[in-house]
Design an enzyme around this catalytic site. Structure first.
Site, PDB file in Angstrom:
ATOM      1  CG  HIS A 148      -1.926  -1.027   1.272  1.00  0.00           C
ATOM      2  ND1 HIS A 148      -3.222  -0.852   0.843  1.00  0.00           N
ATOM      3  CD2 HIS A 148      -1.859  -2.298   1.693  1.00  0.00           C
ATOM      4  CE1 HIS A 148      -3.894  -1.978   1.010  1.00  0.00           C
ATOM      5  NE2 HIS A 148      -3.087  -2.880   1.529  1.00  0.00           N
ATOM      6  CE  LYS A 161      -7.363  13.701   0.895  1.00  0.00           C
ATOM      7  NZ  LYS A 161      -7.392  12.531   0.071  1.00  0.00           N
ATOM      8  NE  ARG A 162      -4.173   9.725  10.523  1.00  0.00           N
ATOM      9  CZ  ARG A 162      -3.830   8.801  11.400  1.00  0.00           C
ATOM     10  NH1 ARG A 162      -4.646   7.790  11.646  1.00  0.00           N
ATOM     11  NH2 ARG A 162      -2.698   8.876  12.046  1.00  0.00           N
ATOM     12  CE  LYS A 210      -3.175  10.715   3.533  1.00  0.00           C
ATOM     13  NZ  LYS A 210      -3.740   9.811   2.503  1.00  0.00           N
ATOM     14  CB  THR A 232     -10.426   4.462  -0.813  1.00  0.00           C
ATOM     15  OG1 THR A 232      -9.919   4.802   0.485  1.00  0.00           O
ATOM     16  CG2 THR A 232      -9.693   3.252  -1.342  1.00  0.00           C
ATOM     17  CE  LYS A 259     -14.185   5.296   1.315  1.00  0.00           C
ATOM     18  NZ  LYS A 259     -13.149   5.395   2.370  1.00  0.00           N
TER      19      LYS A 259
HETATM   20  C1  26Q Z   1       3.390   0.079  10.310  1.00  0.00           C
HETATM   21  C2  26Q Z   1       4.338  -0.265  11.259  1.00  0.00           C
HETATM   22  C3  26Q Z   1       4.371   0.360  12.490  1.00  0.00           C
HETATM   23  C4  26Q Z   1       3.401   1.317  12.786  1.00  0.00           C
HETATM   24  C5  26Q Z   1       2.449   1.660  11.851  1.00  0.00           C
HETATM   25  C6  26Q Z   1       2.459   1.047  10.609  1.00  0.00           C
HETATM   26  C7  26Q Z   1       1.440   1.415   9.597  1.00  0.00           C
HETATM   27  C8  26Q Z   1       0.104   1.470   9.936  1.00  0.00           C
HETATM   28  C9  26Q Z   1      -0.832   1.845   9.005  1.00  0.00           C
HETATM   29  C10 26Q Z   1       1.824   1.721   8.321  1.00  0.00           C
HETATM   30  C11 26Q Z   1       0.871   2.092   7.368  1.00  0.00           C
HETATM   31  C12 26Q Z   1      -0.474   2.159   7.710  1.00  0.00           C
HETATM   32  C13 26Q Z   1      -1.518   2.560   6.768  1.00  0.00           C
HETATM   33  C14 26Q Z   1      -1.317   2.866   5.511  1.00  0.00           C
HETATM   34  C15 26Q Z   1      -2.405   3.285   4.634  1.00  0.00           C
HETATM   35  O1  26Q Z   1      -3.518   3.537   5.079  1.00  0.00           O
HETATM   36  N1  26Q Z   1      -2.140   3.380   3.332  1.00  0.00           N
HETATM   37  C16 26Q Z   1      -3.168   3.773   2.396  1.00  0.00           C
HETATM   38  O2  26Q Z   1      -3.787   2.599   1.906  1.00  0.00           O
HETATM   39  C17 26Q Z   1      -4.910   2.903   1.099  1.00  0.00           C
HETATM   40  C18 26Q Z   1      -5.560   1.602   0.714  1.00  0.00           C
HETATM   41  O3  26Q Z   1      -4.782   0.928  -0.213  1.00  0.00           O
HETATM   42  C19 26Q Z   1      -4.493   3.706  -0.119  1.00  0.00           C
HETATM   43  O4  26Q Z   1      -5.650   4.088  -0.814  1.00  0.00           O
HETATM   44  C20 26Q Z   1      -3.718   4.947   0.304  1.00  0.00           C
HETATM   45  O5  26Q Z   1      -3.213   5.604  -0.835  1.00  0.00           O
HETATM   46  C21 26Q Z   1      -2.581   4.554   1.234  1.00  0.00           C
HETATM   47  O6  26Q Z   1      -1.927   5.707   1.715  1.00  0.00           O
END
Ligand code: 26Q
Length: 811
Positions: free
Chosen positions: A357, A545-546, A551, A653, A657
């Protein structure tokens, strides 16, 4: 499900009495919510049982989606919708004097995720059940979900999200399905019947207790399972107490208990800047081990041989977070089922697949060897052996390319690279949008693509139209049905039939009216909650969004400040009134992101209180962005802001929406925005900014200087100086970090570089919105094409091209 309102009324009264000894007059809304949800869970229990029974009896291929996050939000409305008893329930409750909408508001969001990745997992569960595929979720039952955000004096303040405090109506605890997960200890090789075995000693045991939630398919009898694991001590509380003879032991026992329970206590609130926290790694192994143990146990009950596991089970890994699945499955096959390495490896690679991702280096997981070795010694041995064999193979394929081998190795420099392990240990790697997959293949993972081209594929993300259209925007859904019939509800691609009505005045007027009504409703909420008056006639320009530098919420804010400055110069400036709406959580340790929140609020305060600009622009920051808030704001949006630096947003995503709810996208050519443009055509989206290629070139040749732009563009110079000078009413040092980021550290995400192009794009928006017929036509065109981005389509592709899984009709 066939249930009439009389039956629902009767059952509901009974439930209230049974659970709380109350009737509908005495009970609080919360009790009514709990009783009603519990009733709905009961209604689906038979189909839940039948689905499981049928899957097992025929040994149908089961898909397990492993994810650290499931951002499911609220379930009451979506469960009613999928069961097909929404209308009946509404009416039954109404006759009892209860408004279903009030009960809905009692439900706490299940915020078991950070953002896109977690919400995608939730949409996928809904789609798998709704297309009738045996697909289940496996994750962690965090005691605390993503923090609740309060905005105090413009700053983000985080409050723990104690979502389980009053119970979770949808879950079923399954004590009899608990398994033990082992941590630490030592491993001794021993010979047993001429076979080298490994004995574990002195390890700590943690009890993994599953809580199952039903995942109800849309009008089809399928009920799948989301299984979330909770960490407990192996001894019961009683035993812990009894085993303590003195206070010292007692307090030790309590400490031990809390250390064990900490494993499933809290969701980590980071989603890009990874800190190597031990507890996070424990969480990963905890749910992976519990999940795989329970899958194998249930698979073996079908009576099929373990060697055929991959024919009946697919395990999908959502980003690298569950990557220990590879060595854990190997461990069980080698040590518990006594299968030889090559066969175990064959089974494992054919069972496991992986979605990537992100391409941002700081978000790629690596874990220190020492940590993994101490926490899971046997797992480490297996990873080492996987690496040894892989490197051996590389040495044969690339005898003179040691740097390539170093780059591809799973273990290097005292670290384990989780993505590498998954690519080697699985049969499929997919990106989440075409551009993202191409970047993976041609850059970040190019060596792996060269070695295993057959493993790489794209699966562009999708969203469930049930939650994001039918549920979030019921009036629009109703009107679509009036216009093209209701086949689109089961087959969202049929939304394309709307296209032929895009120029019909009567359809346009009605669409316009629905959007307007949504906007009015929202304006009323904003007025009563925030005391801010916004004009439903204005353009609602939304970025939710976050919060992340990439972003580029700052780019949006710079445009707002630019407009404000123009209005200050000329209060009669002819711009169409706009309401800029933001909502975003920042990771608590991401200081720049938190400063940006403060800046948005500071600018908002200044603009909203300035009478001289005649309410032409307003800025709103909605606190505590979450799924249930997204459902309220997205149907009101005129403009969808998707403005990440090209190449950085894997897919997005939210973009889908908004499109599905008729907003027009202002977008960079990034992630799935590109595919949205390809669907709707250039005339129905507004794009701007550098391409991914240009961005990556500039990054490579370091040909960018933000201070040059700052010095040469008066508009930007003025804005940056306003931020730094105290003009906004804060001390001049308040936004130093932002200044440093943009100017001193050369603006990593090219905000200043894309500014001019963004302003021009926004001028186009202003012009287009004035031609309302044209605008609504664009809006209808977007809705019509949005079926392409239904997660039902995405899941069908995963099923056919990765999992080899089939639909199963439940009778
Ligand atoms: C990993 C290790 C330690 C701590 C946190 C994490 C961690 C947690 C969550 C790393 C990444 C995430 C989340 C990532 C994320 O939400 N990515 C998004 O995924 C969506 C679905 O595919 C995409 O549409 C977005 O572009 C992407 O940013």
């Amino acid at each position: 499900m066939t249930l009439n309102k009389e039956a629902i009324k009767k059952d509901f009264n009974k439930k209230l009495m049974h659970m709380f000894s109350e009737d509908v007059e005495d009970a609080s809304n919360f009790h009514k919510y709990l009783a009603f949800s519990s009733l709905i869970k009961e209604y689906c229990s038979e189909n839940w049982f039948k689905s499981n029974k049928q899957y097992r009896k025929n040994a149908e291929k089961q898909v397990y989606y492993f994810s650290m996050e499931f951002l499911i939000g609220r379930l009451l409305r979506s469960n009613l919708l999928n069961l097909g008893i929404e209308k009946e329930s509404e009416e039954a409750l109404k006759e009892l004097g209860v408004d279903l909408r009030d009960l809905e508001e009692e439900e706490k969001d299940a915020g078991l995720g950070n953002g896109g990745l977690g919400r995608l997992a939730a949409c996928f569960l809904d789609s798998m059940a709704s297309i009738g595929m045996p697909g289940h979720g496996c994750g962690i039952r965090y005691k605390y979900g993503l923090f609740e955000q309060k905005i105090i004096d413009g700053y983000q303040v985080e409050i723990p999200d104690n979502w389980l405090k009053d119970g979770n109506a949808w879950e079923v605890r399954k004590d009899d399905k608990a398994v033990i997960v082992r941590f630490g200890g030592k491993v001794n090789p021993v010979m047993k019947n001429d076979r080298l075995n490994f004995e574990y000693k002195d390890y700590d045991e943690v009890l993994a207790v599953p809580y199952d939630m039903p995942v109800i398919g849309y009008h089809n009898n399928t009920v799948n399972t989301l299984r979330l694991w909770s960490a407990e001590t192996v001894e019961s509380d009683d035993e812990l107490d009894f085993s303590s003879f003195n206070y010292g032991d007692y307090s030790k026992a309590v400490q031990y208990k809390s250390a064990v329970e900490s494993i499933s206590k809290v969701l980590y609130p980071d989603d890009s800047h990874i800190q190597g926290k031990i507890l996070r790694l424990k969480q990963q192994y905890f749910f992976v081990s519990a999940g795989i143990q329970s899958i194998i146990r249930s698979y073996l009950k079908t009576g099929k041989p373990i060697n055929d596991l991959y024919k009946h089970v697919a395990i999908h890994i959502n980003d690298t977070h569950p990557s220990l699945s590879v060595p854990e499955l190997m461990r069980i096959l080698l040590d518990e089922k006594e299968i030889e390495w090559d066969e175990a490896w064959n089974i494992t690679t054919k069972t496991i697949s992986y979605t990537n991702h992100t391409i941002m280096a700081e978000a790629l997981e690596k874990w220190p060897v020492d940590l993994v070795k101490n926490l899971f010694p046997r797992i480490y041995m297996i990873i080492e052996e996987i690496n040894r064999r892989f490197v051996e193979k590389l040495c044969l394929s690339y005898p003179n390319e040691s740097s390539k081998i170093t780059k591809m190795a799973i273990i290097n420099n005292g670290e384990i690279r989780m993505a590498n392990m998954l690519i080697v240990g699985g049969h499929s790697v997919n990106g989440v949008a075409k551009l993202h997959t191409e970047i993976l293949k041609s850059r970040e993972l190019s060596d792996f693509y060269e070695l295993y081209p057959e493993k790489f594929n794209n699966k562009t993300n999708g969203i469930t139209h049930r939650r994001w259209l039918i549920q979030a925007n019921p009036r629009l859904a109703e009107f679509i049905t009036e216009t093209i019939g209701d086949r689109w509800r089961k087959h969202p691609k049929k939304l394309i039939e709307l296209l032929k009505y895009s120029k019909y005045s009567s359809v346009q007027d009605k669409m316009d009216e629905i959007k307007k009504d949504n906007k009015i409703k929202f304006a009323n909420t904003v007025k009563s909650r925030y005391g801010i008056i916004i004009d439903p006639e204005s353009i609602y320009d939304v970025q939710v969004k976050r919060l992340h530098a990439y972003k580029r919420q700052i780019l949006n804010l710079f445009h707002i400040m630019y407009l404000y400055n123009k209005l200050k110069e000329n209060p009669n400036l002819d711009i169409f009134p706009r309401t800029f709406i933001f909502a975003a959580k920042a990771s608590p340790s991401y200081y720049l992101a938190k400063d940006i929140i403060k800046l948005i609020n500071t600018v908002g305060k200044k603009i909203n209180n300035d009478k001289s600009i005649k309410n032409k622009i307003k800025v709103l920051f909605l606190e505590n962005y979450r799924v249930s808030l997204a459902e309220k704001i997205i149907p009101c949006a005129d403009i969808s802001e998707q403005i990440s630096t090209a190449s950085k947003e894997a897919s997005g995503t939210g973009n889908m929406k908004f499109m599905m709810n008729g907003a027009i996208t202002i977008a960079t050519l990034d992630g799935a925005n590109i595919e949205i443009r390809d669907e709707v055509g250039d005339d129905n989206i507004i794009t701007f900014g550098m391409s991914a290629k240009e961005v990556m070139e500039l990054e490579k040749n370091r040909g960018y200087s933000s201070s040059q732009i700052y010095n040469n563009d008066n508009r930007i110079h003025k804005i940056v100086n306003q931020i730094m000078s105290g003009y906004l009413g804060e001390s001049s040092g308040e936004f130093r970090n932002i200044y440093n980021h943009l100017i001193e550290k050369n603006d990593e995400y090219f905000v200043l570089k894309d500014f001019d192009s963004y302003v021009k794009a926004q001028e186009i928006v202003d012009g287009l919105y004035r031609d309302r017929k044209k605008w609504v036509e664009m809006s209808i065109t977007n809705i019509a094409h949005s079926g392409e981005f239904s997660s039902d389509n995405t899941i069908l592709k995963y099923a056919r091209q990765i999992w080899n899984a089939k639909k199963v009709k439940i009778y």
